[in-house]
Enzyme design. Sequence first.
Site, PDB file in Angstrom:
ATOM      1  N   GLU A 207       0.736  -1.283  -0.079  1.00  0.00           N
ATOM      2  CA  GLU A 207       0.038  -0.063   0.075  1.00  0.00           C
ATOM      3  C   GLU A 207       0.647   1.275  -0.024  1.00  0.00           C
ATOM      4  OE1 GLU A 207      -2.037   3.202   2.034  1.00  0.00           O
ATOM      5  OE2 GLU A 207      -0.415   2.382   2.548  1.00  0.00           O
ATOM      6  N   ASP A 255      -7.970   1.292   8.109  1.00  0.00           N
ATOM      7  CA  ASP A 255      -6.628   2.148   7.939  1.00  0.00           C
ATOM      8  C   ASP A 255      -6.447   3.067   9.211  1.00  0.00           C
ATOM      9  OD1 ASP A 255      -4.183   2.565   6.947  1.00  0.00           O
ATOM     10  OD2 ASP A 255      -4.798   3.365   4.858  1.00  0.00           O
TER      11      ASP A 255
HETATM   12 ZN   LIG Z   1       0.890   4.830   5.650  1.00  0.00          ZN
END
Ligand SMILES: [Zn+2]
Length: 383
Positions: A207, A255
């Site tokens: 990511e 997240d």
């Molecule tokens: Zn990050």
Amino acid sequence: MKIIVLTSWLILSVSIAFSNAYMPLKDTELESIASQFPPLEYLNPLDDGGLLQPFLIVRIPGTENSTKVQNHVNDFFIKQISQGQNSSSSEIPMWKVTHDSFQDSTPIGDNITFTNICVSRDPELAINEGDKARTRKRLTLAAHYDSKLYPEGFIGAIDSAVPCAILMYVAKVIDKALTRKQAFLNENGVGNENNQLGLQILFLDGEEAFHEWTSTDSIYGARHLAARMENEDIENVDGLIGSGLSSIDTFVLLDLLGAANPRIPSYFSETHDLYNSMRSIQKRGRNIKGLFQHKRRESNFFSSPSVSENVHFLGGTLGDDHTPFWQRGVPVLHLIPNKFPPQWHHLTDDVDHLDLRTVHDWAIIIAAFTAEYLELTNFILDQ
Ligand SMILES: [Zn+2]
């Protein structure tokens, strides 16, 4: 790592119709999550036998440490989670783990290996024996397990070690309930569309950008997986052929969770009802003794109705692992604080800066949400 995307994309949201009915848990069932599965017994960051501690290392894609983390996830789903349940004798489908490995060019080298870990558990159809091979709709939960190359030594406790460990905790909480529900359906032959919902948990790699966040230096794993699923032909329960993406009922992305005082806005209008369902879990749960560690209304993780119902949905302004799925029409529920925690992308994103009360409450909220989405009411209690 995220950026605000300045262009306003005009994307036709070809949202896929929800097939879920969503069934709230009873108060006793909510309470039982905390009492049967005390979150901090599973998510203690100092316990090397726990779910969280093995993530708390530097875990750059393609490295030995990345493999160590992959092994932690594999072992949990293949060996540990269902210990004590004899899946072969009951013939109840258990967890499946597949690795989606590929190489891509990056600013630090041309052949970096990335590995997405795709975990799933699907129900067996209680009706239509011949349909077993067909792909069902799935609730998809996702987080990224790689860590950022810079600053050196960065372990990303909230980014996203805690979200990954919470997803494993969720699987643990609902594992036996899924087995109980399947056994009930097998015995009673009760089948409807909602009983065919499966669960997919994605631990995404790559990511983080290696250098600066750009469309090609970021979300390597998510871009690869979304494109691959788009090109897969699968037969859905309704007998129609669709792309692999059509099996995703909702894509829920976690997240930057685990820091104190999170506030998550509702980013997408098409999942606003689900956002409200999650908010309702925190609201209802506050009245249940011992369920949450944050008890005051001021510690709401979600925007109040008066704010969120007039919200300008921010979805699409934030680049993250959901982006390549959302751009292809998959409904997304994005659980990321609007204001990033102060330790974001600093070395202080470590164990000392986790807020364990917040980790505890997130674990309960996401587990309860998943159980409600998969309609595990009446199956959560160990009776
Ligand atoms: Zn990050």
